[in-house]
Design a protein around this motif. Structure first.
Motif, PDB file in Angstrom:
ATOM      1  N   VAL A 139      55.371  37.106  53.854  1.00  0.00           N
ATOM      2  CA  VAL A 139      54.740  38.347  53.426  1.00  0.00           C
ATOM      3  C   VAL A 139      53.239  38.230  53.577  1.00  0.00           C
ATOM      4  CG1 VAL A 139      56.591  38.887  51.807  1.00  0.00           C
ATOM      5  CG2 VAL A 139      54.629  37.568  51.033  1.00  0.00           C
ATOM      6  N   GLU A 140      52.588  39.353  53.519  1.00  0.00           N
ATOM      7  CA  GLU A 140      51.129  39.375  53.543  1.00  0.00           C
ATOM      8  C   GLU A 140      50.592  38.962  52.182  1.00  0.00           C
ATOM      9  OE1 GLU A 140      47.501  42.650  53.904  1.00  0.00           O
ATOM     10  OE2 GLU A 140      49.590  43.239  54.188  1.00  0.00           O
ATOM     11  N   GLN A 141      49.647  38.049  52.178  1.00  0.00           N
ATOM     12  CA  GLN A 141      49.041  37.640  50.919  1.00  0.00           C
ATOM     13  C   GLN A 141      48.142  38.756  50.391  1.00  0.00           C
ATOM     14  OE1 GLN A 141      47.044  33.904  51.228  1.00  0.00           O
ATOM     15  NE2 GLN A 141      48.928  32.719  51.479  1.00  0.00           N
ATOM     16  N   MET A 142      48.389  39.137  49.160  1.00  0.00           N
ATOM     17  CA  MET A 142      47.603  40.165  48.492  1.00  0.00           C
ATOM     18  C   MET A 142      46.773  39.479  47.413  1.00  0.00           C
ATOM     19  SD  MET A 142      50.552  43.085  48.139  1.00  0.00           S
ATOM     20  CE  MET A 142      49.379  44.346  47.627  1.00  0.00           C
ATOM     21  N   HIS A 143      45.489  39.698  47.451  1.00  0.00           N
ATOM     22  CA  HIS A 143      44.571  38.977  46.571  1.00  0.00           C
ATOM     23  C   HIS A 143      44.246  39.822  45.347  1.00  0.00           C
ATOM     24  CE1 HIS A 143      43.992  37.024  50.523  1.00  0.00           C
ATOM     25  NE2 HIS A 143      43.886  35.944  49.788  1.00  0.00           N
ATOM     26  N   TYR A 144      44.197  39.126  44.219  1.00  0.00           N
ATOM     27  CA  TYR A 144      43.960  39.765  42.935  1.00  0.00           C
ATOM     28  C   TYR A 144      42.873  38.989  42.193  1.00  0.00           C
ATOM     29  CZ  TYR A 144      48.396  42.226  43.623  1.00  0.00           C
ATOM     30  OH  TYR A 144      49.403  43.008  44.114  1.00  0.00           O
ATOM     31  N   LEU A 145      42.142  39.716  41.379  1.00  0.00           N
ATOM     32  CA  LEU A 145      41.236  39.107  40.417  1.00  0.00           C
ATOM     33  C   LEU A 145      41.982  39.028  39.085  1.00  0.00           C
ATOM     34  CD1 LEU A 145      38.400  38.076  39.625  1.00  0.00           C
ATOM     35  CD2 LEU A 145      37.868  40.433  38.970  1.00  0.00           C
ATOM     36  N   TYR A 146      42.246  37.810  38.638  1.00  0.00           N
ATOM     37  CA  TYR A 146      42.979  37.589  37.400  1.00  0.00           C
ATOM     38  C   TYR A 146      42.000  37.327  36.261  1.00  0.00           C
ATOM     39  CZ  TYR A 146      47.255  37.069  40.155  1.00  0.00           C
ATOM     40  OH  TYR A 146      48.318  37.287  40.987  1.00  0.00           O
ATOM     41  N   VAL A 147      42.276  37.920  35.125  1.00  0.00           N
ATOM     42  CA  VAL A 147      41.497  37.722  33.911  1.00  0.00           C
ATOM     43  C   VAL A 147      42.474  37.373  32.794  1.00  0.00           C
ATOM     44  CG1 VAL A 147      39.850  38.694  32.281  1.00  0.00           C
ATOM     45  CG2 VAL A 147      39.776  39.398  34.695  1.00  0.00           C
ATOM     46  N   ASN A 187      46.379  35.883  24.621  1.00  0.00           N
ATOM     47  CA  ASN A 187      46.993  35.184  25.757  1.00  0.00           C
ATOM     48  C   ASN A 187      47.635  36.182  26.728  1.00  0.00           C
ATOM     49  OD1 ASN A 187      47.561  32.910  27.260  1.00  0.00           O
ATOM     50  ND2 ASN A 187      49.549  32.577  26.284  1.00  0.00           N
ATOM     51  N   GLN A 188      46.843  37.139  27.167  1.00  0.00           N
ATOM     52  CA  GLN A 188      47.305  38.190  28.064  1.00  0.00           C
ATOM     53  C   GLN A 188      46.495  38.132  29.355  1.00  0.00           C
ATOM     54  OE1 GLN A 188      47.598  41.995  26.210  1.00  0.00           O
ATOM     55  NE2 GLN A 188      47.956  43.109  28.123  1.00  0.00           N
ATOM     56  N   VAL A 189      47.192  38.436  30.491  1.00  0.00           N
ATOM     57  CA  VAL A 189      46.572  38.345  31.805  1.00  0.00           C
ATOM     58  C   VAL A 189      46.467  39.745  32.398  1.00  0.00           C
ATOM     59  CG1 VAL A 189      46.733  37.332  34.113  1.00  0.00           C
ATOM     60  CG2 VAL A 189      47.530  36.039  32.124  1.00  0.00           C
ATOM     61  N   PHE A 190      45.318  40.030  33.013  1.00  0.00           N
ATOM     62  CA  PHE A 190      45.078  41.288  33.722  1.00  0.00           C
ATOM     63  C   PHE A 190      44.875  40.965  35.198  1.00  0.00           C
ATOM     64  CE2 PHE A 190      43.770  41.805  29.395  1.00  0.00           C
ATOM     65  CZ  PHE A 190      44.199  43.074  29.038  1.00  0.00           C
ATOM     66  N   ALA A 191      45.419  41.810  36.061  1.00  0.00           N
ATOM     67  CA  ALA A 191      45.320  41.597  37.510  1.00  0.00           C
ATOM     68  C   ALA A 191      44.784  42.865  38.160  1.00  0.00           C
ATOM     69  CB  ALA A 191      46.682  41.235  38.107  1.00  0.00           C
ATOM     70  N   PHE A 192      43.737  42.707  38.973  1.00  0.00           N
ATOM     71  CA  PHE A 192      43.108  43.820  39.676  1.00  0.00           C
ATOM     72  C   PHE A 192      43.207  43.548  41.177  1.00  0.00           C
ATOM     73  CE2 PHE A 192      41.139  43.414  35.562  1.00  0.00           C
ATOM     74  CZ  PHE A 192      41.095  44.720  35.081  1.00  0.00           C
ATOM     75  N   SER A 193      43.842  44.457  41.900  1.00  0.00           N
ATOM     76  CA  SER A 193      44.018  44.279  43.339  1.00  0.00           C
ATOM     77  C   SER A 193      42.720  44.592  44.064  1.00  0.00           C
ATOM     78  CB  SER A 193      45.130  45.190  43.856  1.00  0.00           C
ATOM     79  OG  SER A 193      45.212  45.140  45.258  1.00  0.00           O
ATOM     80  N   LEU A 231      38.088  32.927  27.826  1.00  0.00           N
ATOM     81  CA  LEU A 231      38.531  33.642  29.017  1.00  0.00           C
ATOM     82  C   LEU A 231      38.711  32.673  30.167  1.00  0.00           C
ATOM     83  CD1 LEU A 231      35.959  36.596  28.927  1.00  0.00           C
ATOM     84  CD2 LEU A 231      38.322  36.661  28.085  1.00  0.00           C
ATOM     85  N   ALA A 232      39.498  33.126  31.151  1.00  0.00           N
ATOM     86  CA  ALA A 232      39.615  32.454  32.443  1.00  0.00           C
ATOM     87  C   ALA A 232      39.655  33.533  33.503  1.00  0.00           C
ATOM     88  CB  ALA A 232      40.860  31.580  32.517  1.00  0.00           C
ATOM     89  N   VAL A 233      38.772  33.439  34.500  1.00  0.00           N
ATOM     90  CA  VAL A 233      38.670  34.427  35.569  1.00  0.00           C
ATOM     91  C   VAL A 233      38.779  33.694  36.897  1.00  0.00           C
ATOM     92  CG1 VAL A 233      37.280  36.253  36.592  1.00  0.00           C
ATOM     93  CG2 VAL A 233      37.196  35.869  34.118  1.00  0.00           C
ATOM     94  N   TRP A 234      39.702  34.145  37.734  1.00  0.00           N
ATOM     95  CA  TRP A 234      39.871  33.513  39.042  1.00  0.00           C
ATOM     96  C   TRP A 234      40.464  34.505  40.029  1.00  0.00           C
ATOM     97  CZ3 TRP A 234      43.391  33.152  35.172  1.00  0.00           C
ATOM     98  CH2 TRP A 234      44.734  33.331  35.479  1.00  0.00           C
ATOM     99  N   VAL A 235      40.397  34.146  41.296  1.00  0.00           N
ATOM    100  CA  VAL A 235      40.990  34.938  42.375  1.00  0.00           C
ATOM    101  C   VAL A 235      42.237  34.222  42.860  1.00  0.00           C
ATOM    102  CG1 VAL A 235      40.663  35.860  44.699  1.00  0.00           C
ATOM    103  CG2 VAL A 235      38.776  35.888  43.059  1.00  0.00           C
TER     104      VAL A 235
END
Length: 855
Positions: A86-94, A142-148, A220-224
């Motif tokens: 599949v195509e890799q789709m990148h997200y910003l995770y918080v 302890n919740q994760v947010f994902a932004f495409s 917090l933890a923020v990564w791509v």
């Protein structure tokens, strides 16, 4: 602004000419597929060298096809990943972990209350919030947010800590503090790297300038990352920001996430009811004046497991009845539902039945049998006596009524040597027995990439008015593992790009995948039931090993109003072989476990057991979170495939006709040869006849050689892609609206009397034609049997004399001569033929049949 700089840095590899190197994966047949590149270690460093991969086909306009892209991902060195289909789709995770040392907002302090904190994450126009905690200065989320990257163009990520009570009073004063990040500094994580460790960040004042710090910290933890990240499945996605649902909307948000389900292990529960003692006292047996044929009431045993109830035949001996009947149920692990056995005294007239006693039997009491002999092994199970208790409970030590109400003799076991069918045998995705000890090792691995869909029609009306919307998700099933992709909200061209893996134990199995519209998000109508968009089936035996099939599959669905074509779904499928010898060996073994052939179930019993299995699987998957709804499970398992459909009957008739068309074509070719339509072909047939008559030992080798050459010649015309749903073969394009409505009808019917009467008349017409064809076939067969039955004495005498003469000629003449003469007679010139029927045909048509004696 807080810093997210990581320790290690990796940069794109530069070519000698100074241009950064990009790795472009192979482009597949679907326009959706573009194998994305691995992101660099720091998103900001790659932004200085934007590139655009040169590919022939990309996603339609609006999709992410390449370039330096958001945060620079999409260029750089390629890193091995399990998501290679599949195509890799990148997200910003918080990840918002916890907070400490929080103080209440100004308005809350004025009101004398404590802090009720929650976190709000903002990136551009997207905003996600956590749940709030009542009066807690050190909450944990302890919740994760994902932004495409495709939906967001902002460069600053803001995390606010807010006070819920203050929001209700004065919204602008509801901020406790905030943390801001530059998304270009976000580190990139590529599995199987360990999760990024969260850090404590001091909150800044929202209203003050200069980033003045306030009391309180947030971890917090923020990564791509990509969709291969383990946080992807449980993250809150920015695309689901419009989901409301009922109540607080938590259940609706949960239903948008991707999940993997495992169906429970199903067992056949065999309960043989042998006999009973002292279950109906004499006073009860003779009460009421309603007696059986022998002056006593009938006794029936009913066994209920879950929602299924089976019963024995009535027995007319109430004091010591015996049945010796076997009842078979489908049960699932863990065995949390007992078997309830009820003894019932049945009177001669309905409505006067009396429940005498019962017994509640936990399924853990019964032995688990793994013998391949199936039903024969069940007969060797040790039988047991179980005590019965009165149906009306009284105090156990009451002198008026003892707690004992007889006993029953049972032989019960859990049979694990069978495969419990929960889907039609022709679409089976698993054929292993229940007992794991009887499983064979896997022979391959199936990988499926659910890429996306296009051309989906609006399935419901949005809550804002007349605009149509579709919230599509995909469900795939193979064996015990079911997968559900995330729901893409309000999109007719959803992109999932999710990849799943199954172990394969038999290549002659079927992968089932369907697309549904999620009607439980609170953003439109739909009646609460998820609507079908279409289904795809792929038989694994039609796939070549170690080859990637990337194709768009048509989505068609039958609706009461007619056939609907609902766009296409794009899949990438790869079947990897672990042992070719094992695969070839399986083609010579039975499809089902040996118990199905040694002691098979009756066809009607199998249908009932399959309906039980569908109900058990639907109930268990409906208890998951998020649940797989019953309509989804029944559609995936073809729960209504056993019901009558005039469209399906017509399609099967045409299939049988097409199957016989080859024999009919061969018969026409032989007739043309016999009538010398092509003299060259007829002369060649004469030469072959003489050759085979003189050298009969060449017949079988020539036939096998012809078959092998034909197979090798047709290899170049082999299918290049898995077969798709054929509306023409299914007679779906020519069927009328009334036929579709009949197929969608419930059982028993829920249509008006006039509609049912018209359908019954049509069914009588169709059945009359079938009856005539079956009668003609039976007549021909009976004529063959009457040749030696002396029903027509003269015909039988003539046939007997002819057989005697033929025997004498066959004994006196060599077989080669007989075959040569018969062949030459068959291929004789039309000048020596007559247009009248042959004498043998006339003789056969004059023979009697049993049709004369039918009423």
């Amino acid at each position: 602004m807080a810093s997210l700089a990581g320790d290690g840095k990796s940069r794109p590899v530069n070519r000698p000419d100074g241009e950064p190197e990009t790795t472009v994966s192979r482009v597949m047949a679907c326009p959706y597929v573009l194998r994305a590149q691995a992101p660099p270690a720091m998103a900001k460093e790659a932004m200085a060298t934007p590139t655009r991969p040169q590919v022939r086909e990309t996603w339609p306009a609006g999709g992410g096809g390449g370039g330096g892209g958001w945060m620079g991902v999409g260029s750089g060195e390629r890193v091995a990943s399990a998501y290679d289909l599949v195509e890799q789709m990148h997200y910003l995770y918080v990840r918002v972990v916890r907070a400490r040392g929080l103080t209440a907002a100004a308005s809350t302090v004025a009101g004398g209350g404590g802090c009720n904190p929650y976190v709000e994450v903002r990136l551009g126009n997207y905003r996600g919030t956590t749940r709030h905690h009542e009066r807690k200065a050190a909450p944990e989320w302890n919740q994760v947010f994902a932004f495409s990257r495709e939906r967001v163009q902002a460069s600053v990520l803001e995390v606010f800590v807010r006070d819920k009570d203050a929001v209700a009073a004065v919204a602008r004063d509801g901020y406790v503090g905030r943390v801001a990040f530059d998304v270009g500094e976000a580190p990139v994580r590529v599995p199987p790297d360990s999760p990024l460790a969260p850090q404590w960040y001091r909150l800044e004042d929202v209203g003050g300038g200069g980033g003045r710090a306030v009391q309180g910290e947030v971890m917090l933890a923020v990564w791509v990352g990509t969709q291969a990240d383990e946080a992807f499945a449980d993250a809150w996605h920015a695309g689901a920001a419009s989901v409301r649902g009922g109540g607080d909307g938590v259940a609706a948000v949960q239903s948008t996430r991707s999940k993997v389900y495992v169906t429970p292990k199903l067992w056949y529960l065999r309960i043989s009811v042998l006999e009973a003692q002292d279950v109906v006292p004499g006073a009860v047996a003779g009460a009421g004046g309603d007696k059986g044929r022998h002056g006593e009431a009938f006794v029936v045993v009913k066994v209920q497991v879950g929602g299924v109830t089976l019963r024995t035949k009535p027995c007319c001996r109430p004091t010591s009845p015996s049945w010796n009947e076997e009842l078979v149920f489908v049960v699932a692990e863990p065995f949390d539902e007992p078997a309830v056995l009820v003894v019932e005294a049945r009177a001669a007239h309905p409505g006067k039945d009396e429940i005498v006693s019962r017994a509640v039997l936990p399924l853990t009491l019964f032995e688990r049998r793994l013998d391949r002999r199936g039903a024969a092994a069940a007969t060797h199970t040790q039988s047991q006596w179980f005590s019965l208790e009165p149906f009306v409970h009284r105090p156990r030590h009451s002198p008026e009524e003892p707690a004992f109400a007889g006993r029953v003799h049972l032989r019960a076991c859990l049979d694990g040597a069978y495969h419990v069918m929960d889907e039609p045998a022709m679409y089976a995705s698993d054929t292993r027995p229940t007992a794991r000890q009887l499983w064979r090792p896997p022979i391959g691995v199936l990988e499926v990439g659910v890429l996306g869909a296009q051309g989906l029609p609006p399935m419901k009306t949005a809550a804002d008015g007349g605009r149509g919307t579709t919230d599509a998700y995909c469900v795939a099933k193979y064996g015990h593992k079911w997968v559900r992709t995330r729901t893409v909200v309000d999109s007719s061209t959803p992109r999932w790009n999710e990849q799943y893996t199954w172990e394969v134990y038999d290549p002659c199995t079927v992968l089932t995948l369907a697309v549904f519209d999620n009607c439980n998000l609170g953003n439109g109508g739909g009646g609460g039931k998820d609507q079908r968009i279409g289904k795809v089936r792929i038989r694994l035996s039609t796939l070549e090993m170690d080859r990637v099939y990337t194709n768009a599959h048509r989505l068609v669905v039958l609706h009461p109003s007619g056939l609907r074509k609902n766009g296409d779904v794009c899949l990438a499928v790869r079947l990897t072989c672990l042992s070719l010898a094992s695969v070839v060996r399986l083609y010579g073994e039975p499809l089902l476990p040996g118990a199905h052939y040694v002691h098979p179930f009756a066809v009607a019993q199998l249908d009932g057991l399959r309906r039980q299995a569908v109900g058990v699987v639907a109930a268990r998957l409906g208890r998951a979170e998020p649940p797989l709804r019953r309509e989804v499970v029944e559609y995936m398992l073809d729960a209504g495939s056993h019901l009558w459909s005039i469209r399906r009957s017509r399609a099967n008739f045409l299939r049988a006709t097409a199957l016989l068309s080859g024999a009919a074509g061969a018969a026409r070719w032989l007739a043309d040869v016999c009538h010398w339509r092509s003299p060259a072909t007829t002369i060649l047939a004469h030469l072959l006849l003489v050759t085979f008559a003189c050298f009969p030992e060449l017949i079988l080798p020539t036939a096998f050689l012809y078959a092998s050459v034909a197979g090798a010649w047709s290899y170049r015309r082999r299918p290049r892609r898995p077969p798709q749903a054929d509306a023409g073969l299914s007679c779906a394009e020519a069927a009328g609206a009334d036929e579709f409505d009949e197929e969608a009808d419930t059982f028993p019917t829920s249509r008006p009397d006039g509609v049912v009467r018209a359908r019954y008349d049509r069914l009588r017409t169709v059945a009359g034609r079938i009856q005539a064809v079956v009668g003609d076939v039976a007549t021909q067969g009976e004529r063959v049997r009457s040749l030696l039955a002396w029903r027509d004495p003269r015909a039988t005498a003539v046939f007997t004399a002819a057989c005697l003469a033929a025997a004498v000629v066959a004994y006196a003449t060599p077989p080669r001569v007989v075959a040569l003469v018969a062949g030459l007679y068959l291929l004789r010139h039309p000048r020596f033929r007559s247009r009248m029927p042959s004498a043998a045909g006339n003789f056969f048509k004059r023979l009697p049949s049993r049709a004369d004696t039918m009423l």
